[in-house]
Write a protein that holds these residues in place. Sequence first.
Motif, short mmCIF file in Angstrom:
data_model
loop_
_atom_site.label_atom_id
_atom_site.label_comp_id
_atom_site.label_asym_id
_atom_site.label_seq_id
_atom_site.Cartn_x
_atom_site.Cartn_y
_atom_site.Cartn_z
N SER A 13 0.77 -0.99 -0.03
CA SER A 13 0.04 0.21 -0.22
C SER A 13 0.96 1.80 -0.11
O SER A 13 0.13 2.12 -0.99
CB SER A 13 -0.80 0.35 0.92
N LEU A 16 3.78 2.22 -5.34
CA LEU A 16 3.20 3.06 -5.89
C LEU A 16 1.79 2.28 -5.95
O LEU A 16 0.97 2.64 -7.23
CB LEU A 16 3.76 4.14 -7.10
N LEU A 17 1.84 0.74 -6.50
CA LEU A 17 0.90 0.14 -6.42
C LEU A 17 -0.36 -0.37 -5.83
O LEU A 17 -0.25 0.56 -4.54
CB LEU A 17 1.31 -1.44 -6.05
N PRO A 18 -1.43 -0.20 -6.20
CA PRO A 18 -2.73 0.24 -5.55
C PRO A 18 -2.47 -1.69 -4.34
O PRO A 18 -3.45 -2.06 -5.11
CB PRO A 18 -3.82 0.03 -7.17
N SER A 19 -3.05 -0.76 -3.04
CA SER A 19 -3.76 -1.83 -2.07
C SER A 19 -4.24 -0.97 -1.11
O SER A 19 -4.21 -0.08 -1.30
CB SER A 19 -2.25 -2.17 -1.63
N SER A 20 -4.97 -1.36 -0.23
CA SER A 20 -5.67 -0.99 0.27
C SER A 20 -5.47 -2.24 2.31
O SER A 20 -5.99 -2.77 2.73
CB SER A 20 -6.85 -0.99 0.73
N ASN A 47 4.11 -0.24 5.93
CA ASN A 47 3.71 0.75 5.50
C ASN A 47 5.26 1.91 5.50
O ASN A 47 5.51 2.69 4.54
CB ASN A 47 2.69 1.77 6.23
N PRO A 98 -4.00 9.71 0.83
CA PRO A 98 -4.35 8.30 -0.14
C PRO A 98 -4.01 9.90 -1.87
O PRO A 98 -4.30 11.28 -1.24
CB PRO A 98 -5.76 8.48 -0.63
N ILE A 99 -3.15 8.80 -2.88
CA ILE A 99 -3.06 9.81 -4.25
C ILE A 99 -2.10 10.11 -3.97
O ILE A 99 -1.07 10.47 -4.42
CB ILE A 99 -4.56 10.47 -4.70
N ASP A 102 2.22 8.87 -1.27
CA ASP A 102 2.94 7.58 -1.77
C ASP A 102 4.09 8.90 -2.96
O ASP A 102 5.00 8.73 -2.99
CB ASP A 102 2.83 6.83 -2.84
#
Length: 144
Positions: A13, A16-20, A47, A98-99, A102
């Motif tokens: 997460s 730069l890879l998407p994850s939650s 994190n 978010p957005i 990172d």
Amino acid sequence: MLYLTLFISAFISATLLPSSSEVVLITMITQAKANIWLLWCAATLGNVLGSCVNYWLGTQVLRFKNKKWFPVSAKGLEKAQDQFNKYGVYSLLFAWLPIVGDPLTVIGGIFKVRFSVFLLLVTLGKGARYLAVIALAIGIDKIT
């Protein structure tokens, strides 16, 4: 295995890879009999280490700035530095957002923020965010 899964999710997460990882953390809190503080440590550590990868990538990326395929123009880099300078190094406290979070950690590497300062600010911000997620998941009154 539970804590390792959360660590990996949080690590991914932060890149730069998407994850939650928040969803994973909340699921583990509500469905598993796990130690809340160990979950917090696993999520925060994963994190922060993912952000350290971003920082390192940032320290390396300018080697390629004169390549034709480099995705950011010199003007774009200058604008990013102006924005970073405007808000200062303390903007790294918001690396959890978010957005924008990172890329902030990559920018910290690009502009050579002292690593100890980077690590402290990112850890404080991300640790506080996971504490807030836990508080919302279990109720603030049950944290103590």
